[in-house]
Design an enzyme around this catalytic site. Structure first.
Site, PDB file in Angstrom:
ATOM      1  N   HIS A   1      29.633  -7.109   3.453  1.00  0.00           N
ATOM      2  CA  HIS A   1      30.011  -7.683   2.148  1.00  0.00           C
ATOM      3  C   HIS A   1      31.163  -8.683   2.287  1.00  0.00           C
ATOM      4  O   HIS A   1      31.935  -8.867   1.343  1.00  0.00           O
ATOM      5  CB  HIS A   1      30.427  -6.599   1.136  1.00  0.00           C
ATOM      6  CG  HIS A   1      29.505  -5.428   1.070  1.00  0.00           C
ATOM      7  ND1 HIS A   1      28.466  -5.346   0.181  1.00  0.00           N
ATOM      8  CD2 HIS A   1      29.441  -4.289   1.811  1.00  0.00           C
ATOM      9  CE1 HIS A   1      27.817  -4.208   0.358  1.00  0.00           C
ATOM     10  NE2 HIS A   1      28.387  -3.551   1.344  1.00  0.00           N
TER      11      HIS A   1
ATOM     12  N   SER B   1      39.789 -36.493   6.215  1.00  0.00           N
ATOM     13  CA  SER B   1      39.630 -36.895   4.826  1.00  0.00           C
ATOM     14  C   SER B   1      40.235 -38.282   4.641  1.00  0.00           C
ATOM     15  O   SER B   1      41.232 -38.618   5.284  1.00  0.00           O
ATOM     16  CB  SER B   1      40.343 -35.886   3.919  1.00  0.00           C
ATOM     17  OG  SER B   1      40.682 -36.490   2.681  1.00  0.00           O
TER      18      SER B   1
ATOM     19  N   LYS C   1      43.915 -32.974   6.433  1.00  0.00           N
ATOM     20  CA  LYS C   1      42.613 -32.307   6.519  1.00  0.00           C
ATOM     21  C   LYS C   1      41.911 -32.493   7.853  1.00  0.00           C
ATOM     22  O   LYS C   1      41.943 -33.564   8.444  1.00  0.00           O
ATOM     23  CB  LYS C   1      41.684 -32.826   5.415  1.00  0.00           C
ATOM     24  CG  LYS C   1      42.029 -32.371   4.019  1.00  0.00           C
ATOM     25  CD  LYS C   1      41.888 -30.868   3.793  1.00  0.00           C
ATOM     26  CE  LYS C   1      40.456 -30.411   3.685  1.00  0.00           C
ATOM     27  NZ  LYS C   1      39.802 -30.840   2.474  1.00  0.00           N
TER      28      LYS C   1
ATOM     29  N   GLU D   1      28.834 -27.812   8.305  1.00  0.00           N
ATOM     30  CA  GLU D   1      28.333 -27.940   6.921  1.00  0.00           C
ATOM     31  C   GLU D   1      27.016 -28.710   6.889  1.00  0.00           C
ATOM     32  O   GLU D   1      26.094 -28.369   6.150  1.00  0.00           O
ATOM     33  CB  GLU D   1      29.374 -28.646   6.049  1.00  0.00           C
ATOM     34  CG  GLU D   1      30.593 -27.779   5.781  1.00  0.00           C
ATOM     35  CD  GLU D   1      31.725 -28.554   5.092  1.00  0.00           C
ATOM     36  OE1 GLU D   1      31.438 -29.547   4.408  1.00  0.00           O
ATOM     37  OE2 GLU D   1      32.890 -28.157   5.265  1.00  0.00           O
TER      38      GLU D   1
END
Ligand code: ARG
Length: 458
Positions: free
Chosen positions: A155, A276, A282, A289
């Site tokens: 979980h 970024s 970043k 992704e």
């Protein structure tokens, strides 16, 4: 050149030509088309259907076309309907009359079925090799990390301590099954459709066993109608690729989580990260992704193909031309994702200190504390309740189970003795779990040995 102009009195409407044509995408298998034709004429000559001179001329012409396409001196233009027409037109232009004999005893229906099978078969093997590389990387991470403690999750909540070797081992099993699926597909698809003709075979005395063996198939397919209309192997391959992508997407999801500022279990190498345009601090896990995102595209291929084939009457229908773009895209996408994933995995750094600290901080040894009580005669249900109280106490004091004093333990249950600390240490929690498949070092060593043997043999 058109392969079918004879019975027509009008020119094809340009839009119809464009809509019908497949050259823009079936040129991808020009090498397979030519290899299939060379095997076909070798068989025709052996059977006395074609003269030796014609066979020699056609074979040399086809090899020349193949070399010229490869070198770029022959450009595949859009004027032809498909790669079959393109090759035949250029062959006849180059060698004259003999070129017109190439298509004896063959239809584009068995020709395209063959081309697609040859192409897919090669891709199945390439994908298998890429997965093998991934498994090799995983196994070397496993070997180095049988003592690297980390939390195991259910979980997405910390559950029990495991090792990094054990976690990687889960993915090893998944990708191993993926390879086994590819092997199954290869075994089922590797029969040659050439000689099936349009749907009902031919009247020529073709030797289908011979062409099948020239092209490294196990043998010829056994029903000419099925031969030209079977696309099962593409559906199976799309399904196998979808499962590979699903596995990669799960792995990517974990890499994204582990790479986050909150977890810091890993650091993706700079060469596999992006920045970024506005936030200078970043460093983003774009590759992971994108692999996760591209999974949907490969699922799309499976569903599209299943839908295209649904309800199609026997034998060939033009709908089947739609098999190519989906599958080509799925193959290129899946292969690209495995390659990028391999590179990302081979270069990332595991932050073992963070993994261990996280395992220690989340009561992942609570089950072992309960087992300790059971080993000292307490019923499991009571033990579960007692450890629940310990956890509550620790949360209140903001400490871990290992940081409680023996007095504090005894205040909750007198059964606890000094040896509780050893019983709930991360090392003990892991090393005591030694049934095969569990994270304990003895069990892991056996699994690593089995998987090493598997990689050496396949
Ligand atoms: N481009 C066609 C395909 O991909 C080749 C077969 C054409 N056969 C036909 N009967 N029109 O399926």
């Amino acid at each position: 050149m058109k392969l079918w102009g004879g019975r027509f009195t009008k020119e094809t409407n340009q839009l119809v030509h464009n809509f019908n044509a497949s050259l823009s995408f079936d040129q991808k298998f020009y090498e397979e088309d030519i290899a299939g034709s060379i095997a076909h004429v070798a068989m025709l000559a052996k059977q006395g259907i074609l003269s030796e001179e014609d066979k020699e001329a056609i074979t040399a012409g086809l090899n020349g076309i193949c070399d010229d396409i490869k070198s770029g001196s022959l450009v595949i233009d859009e004027e032809h309907e498909d790669i079959h027409s393109f090759v035949e037109a250029h062959l006849t232009e180059r060698i004259g009359e003999a070129g017109k004999r190439l298509h004896t005893g063959r239809s584009r229906n068995d020709q395209v079925a063959l081309d697609m099978k040859l192409y897919t078969r090669k891709e199945v093997l390439e994908m298998d090799a890429l997965l093998k590389h991934l498994l090799q990387s995983l196994l070397s991470i496993m070997k180095e990390n049988t003592d690297t403690i980390m939390p195991g999750f259910t979980h997405l909540q910390k559950a029990q301590p495991i090792t990094l070797a054990h976690h990687m081992g889960a993915y090893f099993e998944m990708f191993k099954r993926d390879r086994s699926r590819l092997h199954d597909i290869y075994g089922r698809m590797n029969y040659c459709p050439l000689g099936a003709g349009a749907l009902a075979g031919t009247t020529y005395p073709l030797d289908r066993e011979y062409t099948a063996s020239l092209l490294d198939f196990y043998g010829p397919t056994l029903n000419s109608m099925d031969s030209v209309s079977d696309r099962d192997y593409l559906i199976e391959f799309s399904s196998a690729m979808s499962i590979i992508m699903m596995h990669l997407s799960r792995f990517c999801e974990e890499i994204i989580i582990w790479n986050s500022n909150e977890y810091q279990f890993i650091e993706i190498d700079d060469s596999y990260s992006t920045g970024s345009s506005i936030m200078p601090q970043k460093k983003n896990p774009d590759i992971a992704e994108l692999v996760r995102g591209k999974t949907g595209r490969v699922y799309g291929s499976l569903i599209s193909l299943l839908t295209t084939m649904k309800g199609l009457s026997l034998a060939y229908n033009k709908d089947m031309q739609e098999d190519k773009e989906f599958v080509f895209d799925a193959i290129d996408t899946t292969k690209g994702c495995i390659v990028l994933f391999n590179g990302m995995l081979d270069t990332l750094t595991f932050r073992k200190d963070k993994m261990r600290a996280s395992a220690e901080g989340g009561f992942t040894n609570a089950t072992d504390a309960a087992d300790y009580l059971v080993n000292h005669g307490v019923a499991f249900r009571d033990a579960h309740g007692i450890v629940g109280q310990l956890v509550l106490y620790c949360i209140d004091k903001n400490i871990s189970l290992g940081e409680m004093t023996l007095e504090e333990y005894k205040a909750i249950s007198p059964v606890f003795e000094e040896d509780i600390y050893d019983a709930i240490s991360m090392e003990t929690c892991v090393s005591k779990r030694n049934t095969i498949g569990a994270p304990g070092q003895e069990a892991m060593a056996k699994v690593i040995e089995i998987n090493e043997k598997y990689l050496a043999e396949s």
